[in-house]
Design an enzyme around this catalytic site. Sequence first.
Site, PDB file in Angstrom:
ATOM      1  N   LYS A   1      -0.017   3.737  -2.683  1.00  0.00           N
ATOM      2  CA  LYS A   1      -1.037   4.786  -2.615  1.00  0.00           C
ATOM      3  C   LYS A   1      -0.437   6.197  -2.598  1.00  0.00           C
ATOM      4  CE  LYS A   1      -4.653   1.912  -0.507  1.00  0.00           C
ATOM      5  NZ  LYS A   1      -4.014   0.594  -0.325  1.00  0.00           N
TER       6      LYS A   1
ATOM      7  N   SER B   1      -6.047   3.366   4.562  1.00  0.00           N
ATOM      8  CA  SER B   1      -5.555   2.569   3.436  1.00  0.00           C
ATOM      9  C   SER B   1      -6.681   1.785   2.768  1.00  0.00           C
ATOM     10  CB  SER B   1      -4.451   1.604   3.889  1.00  0.00           C
ATOM     11  OG  SER B   1      -3.663   1.198   2.795  1.00  0.00           O
TER      12      SER B   1
ATOM     13  N   SER C   1       0.793  -1.234   0.000  1.00  0.00           N
ATOM     14  CA  SER C   1       0.000   0.000   0.000  1.00  0.00           C
ATOM     15  C   SER C   1       0.824   1.282   0.000  1.00  0.00           C
ATOM     16  CB  SER C   1      -0.954   0.007   1.194  1.00  0.00           C
ATOM     17  OG  SER C   1      -2.081  -0.807   0.928  1.00  0.00           O
TER      18      SER C   1
ATOM     19  N   LYS D   1       3.006   6.489   4.807  1.00  0.00           N
ATOM     20  CA  LYS D   1       2.184   5.383   4.294  1.00  0.00           C
ATOM     21  C   LYS D   1       2.768   4.025   4.656  1.00  0.00           C
ATOM     22  CE  LYS D   1      -1.492   4.009   2.582  1.00  0.00           C
ATOM     23  NZ  LYS D   1      -1.404   2.983   3.634  1.00  0.00           N
TER      24      LYS D   1
END
Length: 446
Positions: free
Chosen positions: A67, A128, A64, A253
Amino acid sequence: MKNVLQTTMLLTVMAVLLLTIIIPQQTKAADSLNIMADAAILVDADSGKILYAQNADASLGIASMTKMMTEYLLFEAIEEGRVTWDQEYLVTDYTYKISQDMRLSNVPLRAEERYTIKELYEAMAIYSANAATIGIAETIAGTEEEFVRLMNEKAKEFGLNDAKFVNSTGLNNGHLMGMHPKGTGATDENVMSATSVAKLAKILLDDYPEVLETTKIPNKVFREGTDDATNMENWNTMLPGMLHAYDGVDGLKTGTTDFAGHSFTGTAKRGDTRLIAVVMKAVDDKGVGSYKARFDATRALFDFGFSQFSTEEIVPAGYQFKGQKSLPVTKGKEDEVNIAVKEPIKMMIRTSDKDAYQPELVLDDSLLADGEIEAAIDEGKVVGTVKVAKKEGEDYGFLDEKSGASEVVTTEKVERANWFSLSMQAVGSFFGTLWTGALDFIKGLF
């Protein structure tokens, strides 16, 4: 008395031996850090100076952390007016089905329901949420397939040459229920090196620092007051007040899949210093991956950066090089022109290493003919660059090879000589060449 003296001497020798053995080992440990992860990197967010790197150029799963690219493309679309925060997204069959898979990080999206881009963005940045991310991708590009093309195109623009995006979320394509973007494999996953992840994070923070206003939120309720209310606790538990809190952390993140392991791109600011740390596939001392392991590794990187480094001026503005304070001038009213460094070079270095760096001059050969520069020359003309090099020991350089340099410019104006002066110079040059040739001829007779 003799025994006491012998014992004292023995203890003294042992103490000296211990100092010579233990201290170098401690220094070596501090230098290597031994981060328990497949890859790691620590970067000064301002300059892009790499403070530490471990297997940082290996292409690995990023999960993730993907992202961050989706966030960048969203901010860019909003800046360009192609998307607005209050714009509504109509849930598709694809995003509805993905949002109902509670094995994945998600907020529930109702079929045929509308959600604002701001809602989807907050769900993506804080929690997320994967289906919300796909909804953003579809809003920007029409389909996730087209959005993936934009992601890879942007990666090339940024110089992320080892990046490969196959979806907008970072999930393994196998989790997308057969609806993964066309042209990608059924079990493909996004990959990138730690260096490229850090570069992406820096670009995102440089261009859209407002992302931190959302990534620093520890907890928020999605669709509060409705039947779909979902408590979104930030996966980044290094934020203040959370389980693995670290002073100054406000992003950025996390990422976790079986392929990528437990990974994290973190950023923290203390005073005027902001650091970016990336750890990929972190494990504990037993070799087991966990959320704690990735945050422990990040903590070690941040501790190292904030305690061991400081921003120093390595080369001041106006610096002149020994043996190269000027350039010879041809066809000018003056025979030479002074040169100096235009802007100072400052960068984060180990506090103890300030004297280990030296400036290196690189002249622009396209401006020089036989080492001379032709008049007329304006003050401030760029004639080259200066970089700093470490005289000994390892230096990791910068995320961008163009960083850590300053222009070298002329510090005065040199006008072009008039036609008479140029004629006299030509005559002088002719006879000078003739005289030299004659001398060489005569020498050759003997």
